[in-house]
Design a protein around this motif. Structure first.
Motif, PDB file in Angstrom:
ATOM      1  N   GLY A 158       0.873  -1.071   0.095  1.00  0.00           N
ATOM      2  CA  GLY A 158      -0.109   0.033  -0.059  1.00  0.00           C
ATOM      3  C   GLY A 158       0.905   1.276  -0.139  1.00  0.00           C
ATOM      4  O   GLY A 158       2.073   1.459  -0.504  1.00  0.00           O
ATOM      5  N   ARG A 159       0.077   2.419   0.571  1.00  0.00           N
ATOM      6  CA  ARG A 159       1.101   3.682   0.309  1.00  0.00           C
ATOM      7  C   ARG A 159       0.551   4.227   1.848  1.00  0.00           C
ATOM      8  O   ARG A 159      -0.614   4.312   2.477  1.00  0.00           O
ATOM      9  CB  ARG A 159       0.261   4.425  -0.621  1.00  0.00           C
ATOM     10  CG  ARG A 159       0.960   5.940  -0.692  1.00  0.00           C
ATOM     11  CD  ARG A 159       0.024   6.592  -1.874  1.00  0.00           C
ATOM     12  NE  ARG A 159       0.316   8.128  -1.912  1.00  0.00           N
ATOM     13  CZ  ARG A 159       1.484   8.516  -2.782  1.00  0.00           C
ATOM     14  NH1 ARG A 159       1.920   7.696  -3.502  1.00  0.00           N
ATOM     15  NH2 ARG A 159       1.993   9.727  -2.881  1.00  0.00           N
ATOM     16  N   SER A 160       1.843   4.715   2.513  1.00  0.00           N
ATOM     17  CA  SER A 160       1.432   5.217   3.948  1.00  0.00           C
ATOM     18  C   SER A 160       2.365   6.316   4.192  1.00  0.00           C
ATOM     19  O   SER A 160       3.398   6.475   3.666  1.00  0.00           O
ATOM     20  CB  SER A 160       1.663   4.121   5.011  1.00  0.00           C
ATOM     21  OG  SER A 160       1.539   4.754   6.113  1.00  0.00           O
ATOM     22  N   LEU A 161       1.913   7.398   4.932  1.00  0.00           N
ATOM     23  CA  LEU A 161       2.721   8.450   5.433  1.00  0.00           C
ATOM     24  C   LEU A 161       3.727   8.097   6.303  1.00  0.00           C
ATOM     25  O   LEU A 161       3.444   7.540   7.576  1.00  0.00           O
ATOM     26  CB  LEU A 161       1.770   9.457   5.900  1.00  0.00           C
ATOM     27  CG  LEU A 161       2.442  10.729   6.400  1.00  0.00           C
ATOM     28  CD1 LEU A 161       3.335  11.517   5.295  1.00  0.00           C
ATOM     29  CD2 LEU A 161       1.636  11.964   7.168  1.00  0.00           C
ATOM     30  N   VAL A 162       4.968   8.224   6.157  1.00  0.00           N
ATOM     31  CA  VAL A 162       6.129   7.784   7.068  1.00  0.00           C
ATOM     32  C   VAL A 162       6.718   9.060   7.164  1.00  0.00           C
ATOM     33  O   VAL A 162       7.693   9.581   6.387  1.00  0.00           O
ATOM     34  CB  VAL A 162       6.836   6.758   6.672  1.00  0.00           C
ATOM     35  CG1 VAL A 162       7.860   6.246   7.464  1.00  0.00           C
ATOM     36  CG2 VAL A 162       5.758   5.336   6.475  1.00  0.00           C
ATOM     37  N   VAL A 163       7.045   9.440   8.442  1.00  0.00           N
ATOM     38  CA  VAL A 163       7.987  10.594   8.914  1.00  0.00           C
ATOM     39  C   VAL A 163       9.121  10.156   9.524  1.00  0.00           C
ATOM     40  O   VAL A 163       8.856   9.847  10.697  1.00  0.00           O
ATOM     41  CB  VAL A 163       7.129  11.902   9.432  1.00  0.00           C
ATOM     42  CG1 VAL A 163       8.472  12.925   9.780  1.00  0.00           C
ATOM     43  CG2 VAL A 163       6.025  12.244   8.706  1.00  0.00           C
ATOM     44  N   LEU A 164      10.495  10.202   8.833  1.00  0.00           N
ATOM     45  CA  LEU A 164      11.661   9.624   9.609  1.00  0.00           C
ATOM     46  C   LEU A 164      12.500  10.433  10.295  1.00  0.00           C
ATOM     47  O   LEU A 164      12.661  11.785   9.795  1.00  0.00           O
ATOM     48  CB  LEU A 164      12.455   8.680   8.618  1.00  0.00           C
ATOM     49  CG  LEU A 164      11.599   7.666   7.736  1.00  0.00           C
ATOM     50  CD1 LEU A 164      12.627   7.098   6.806  1.00  0.00           C
ATOM     51  CD2 LEU A 164      11.245   6.607   8.862  1.00  0.00           C
ATOM     52  N   ASN A 165      12.912  10.334  11.307  1.00  0.00           N
ATOM     53  CA  ASN A 165      14.060  11.372  12.036  1.00  0.00           C
ATOM     54  C   ASN A 165      15.376  11.346  11.229  1.00  0.00           C
ATOM     55  O   ASN A 165      15.221  10.365  10.435  1.00  0.00           O
ATOM     56  CB  ASN A 165      14.040  11.027  13.642  1.00  0.00           C
ATOM     57  CG  ASN A 165      14.529   9.596  13.758  1.00  0.00           C
ATOM     58  OD1 ASN A 165      15.348   8.894  12.955  1.00  0.00           O
ATOM     59  ND2 ASN A 165      14.087   8.928  14.814  1.00  0.00           N
ATOM     60  N   GLY A 166      16.117  11.677  11.715  1.00  0.00           N
ATOM     61  CA  GLY A 166      17.425  11.982  11.056  1.00  0.00           C
ATOM     62  C   GLY A 166      18.116  10.697  10.988  1.00  0.00           C
ATOM     63  O   GLY A 166      18.777  10.274   9.990  1.00  0.00           O
ATOM     64  N   GLY A 167      18.356  10.001  12.173  1.00  0.00           N
ATOM     65  CA  GLY A 167      19.003   8.834  12.150  1.00  0.00           C
ATOM     66  C   GLY A 167      18.393   7.751  11.135  1.00  0.00           C
ATOM     67  O   GLY A 167      18.878   7.096  10.580  1.00  0.00           O
ATOM     68  N   ASP A 168      16.933   7.716  11.093  1.00  0.00           N
ATOM     69  CA  ASP A 168      16.274   6.787  10.537  1.00  0.00           C
ATOM     70  C   ASP A 168      16.280   6.955   8.978  1.00  0.00           C
ATOM     71  O   ASP A 168      16.413   6.146   8.084  1.00  0.00           O
ATOM     72  CB  ASP A 168      14.840   6.529  11.051  1.00  0.00           C
ATOM     73  CG  ASP A 168      14.662   5.923  12.083  1.00  0.00           C
ATOM     74  OD1 ASP A 168      15.600   5.205  12.569  1.00  0.00           O
ATOM     75  OD2 ASP A 168      13.642   6.144  12.823  1.00  0.00           O
ATOM     76  N   ARG A 169      16.220   8.398   8.680  1.00  0.00           N
ATOM     77  CA  ARG A 169      16.703   8.763   7.148  1.00  0.00           C
ATOM     78  C   ARG A 169      18.067   8.393   6.592  1.00  0.00           C
ATOM     79  O   ARG A 169      18.147   7.957   5.558  1.00  0.00           O
ATOM     80  CB  ARG A 169      16.224  10.318   7.064  1.00  0.00           C
ATOM     81  CG  ARG A 169      16.439  10.642   5.792  1.00  0.00           C
ATOM     82  CD  ARG A 169      15.296  10.390   5.001  1.00  0.00           C
ATOM     83  NE  ARG A 169      15.268  10.526   3.546  1.00  0.00           N
ATOM     84  CZ  ARG A 169      14.234  10.798   2.892  1.00  0.00           C
ATOM     85  NH1 ARG A 169      12.983  10.835   3.155  1.00  0.00           N
ATOM     86  NH2 ARG A 169      14.590  10.982   1.404  1.00  0.00           N
ATOM     87  N   GLY A 170      18.934   8.669   7.539  1.00  0.00           N
ATOM     88  CA  GLY A 170      20.322   8.017   7.217  1.00  0.00           C
ATOM     89  C   GLY A 170      20.419   6.565   6.937  1.00  0.00           C
ATOM     90  O   GLY A 170      21.035   6.268   6.049  1.00  0.00           O
TER      91      GLY A 170
END
Length: 235
Positions: A158-170
């Motif tokens: 599916g499709r979901s809104l996911v907002v990652l913090n700095g560490g998870d984005r890295g």
């Protein structure tokens, strides 16, 4: 002696004796009666609380002994969960923080007990990246017999809104480069155990599976294949 009384023939009989005082008896109309009634009620209340406390202690002892006997008879062993296969065909996070994903998971559930069956009344599988949940699905309820291994599968897509913090984005940037994604599968269960003709109350164990899943369409995995992964079980 001028103060001698004339009618006493000169004799002295001492001081006059006061008349006897009358004592009144309370018949419980005022404070004394109320205190007696209050003491009785307090005593009865203490007795009732003592009886209830003793009953609760006795019940706790009986339940504890029964649980110990059941454990000694059946010798329960922990249920084991493994992810035997995982296939990731899409895992793309857009600039708008919407994640498009498609993940297939296969689980094996092992009941090693000889005399205990398990009712799986609810199994919910949730997908996480970092501390962000991106999808969920349910597996149909079933009963698992003694010393049995059951294979179940599910799909998270599916499709979901996911907002990652700095560490998870890295971490995600690293996973995109390697083509191998660190995804957590968490299971929320409602289960009951069956001991002969006896069925237990419901338990809600939590299962966590830390996965490394290669993206099927990626050419950067250097031949990495998914490895069978044991899950942590927390009752």
């Amino acid at each position: 002696m001028g103060d001698r009384q004339p009618h006493l023939n000169g004799a002295y009989y001492g001081p006059s004796i006061p008349p006897p005082t009358k004592t009144s008896h309370s018949h419980g109309r005022r404070g004394g009666g109320c205190c007696c009634l209050g003491d009785c009620l307090g005593c009865c209340g203490c007795c009732i609380l003592s009886v209830i406390f003793n009953i609760l202690i006795a019940l706790a002892i009986v339940i504890g002994i029964a649980a110990l006997i059941i454990w000694l008879i059946f010798r329960p062993n922990a249920i084991k969960f493994h992810v035997t296969d995982a296939k990731l065909t899409q895992f793309t996070l857009g600039t708008d923080n919407n994640l498009q994903y498609n993940l297939d998971l296969n689980f094996t559930i092992r009941n090693p007990n000889r005399r205990i069956g398990v009712y799986y009344d609810q199994i919910e599988v949730r997908g996480y990246y970092g501390d962000q949940r991106f999808g969920a699905s349910n597996i149909s309820p079933f009963y698992q017999g003694h010393k049995n291994t059951t294979v179940v599968g599910t799909n998270l897509a599916g499709r979901s809104l996911v907002v990652l913090n700095g560490g998870d984005r890295g971490d995600l940037d690293e996973d995109v480069k390697s083509g191998i994604y660190r995804i957590d599968a968490k299971l929320r269960l409602k289960i009951r155990f069956k001991f002969g003709l006896i069925k237990s109350w419901k338990f809600k164990p939590k299962i966590r599976c830390d996965l490394k899943v290669p993206l099927s369409s990626s050419n950067t995995t250097s031949g990495f294949q998914f490895q069978r992964t044991k899950c942590d079980v927390d009752f």
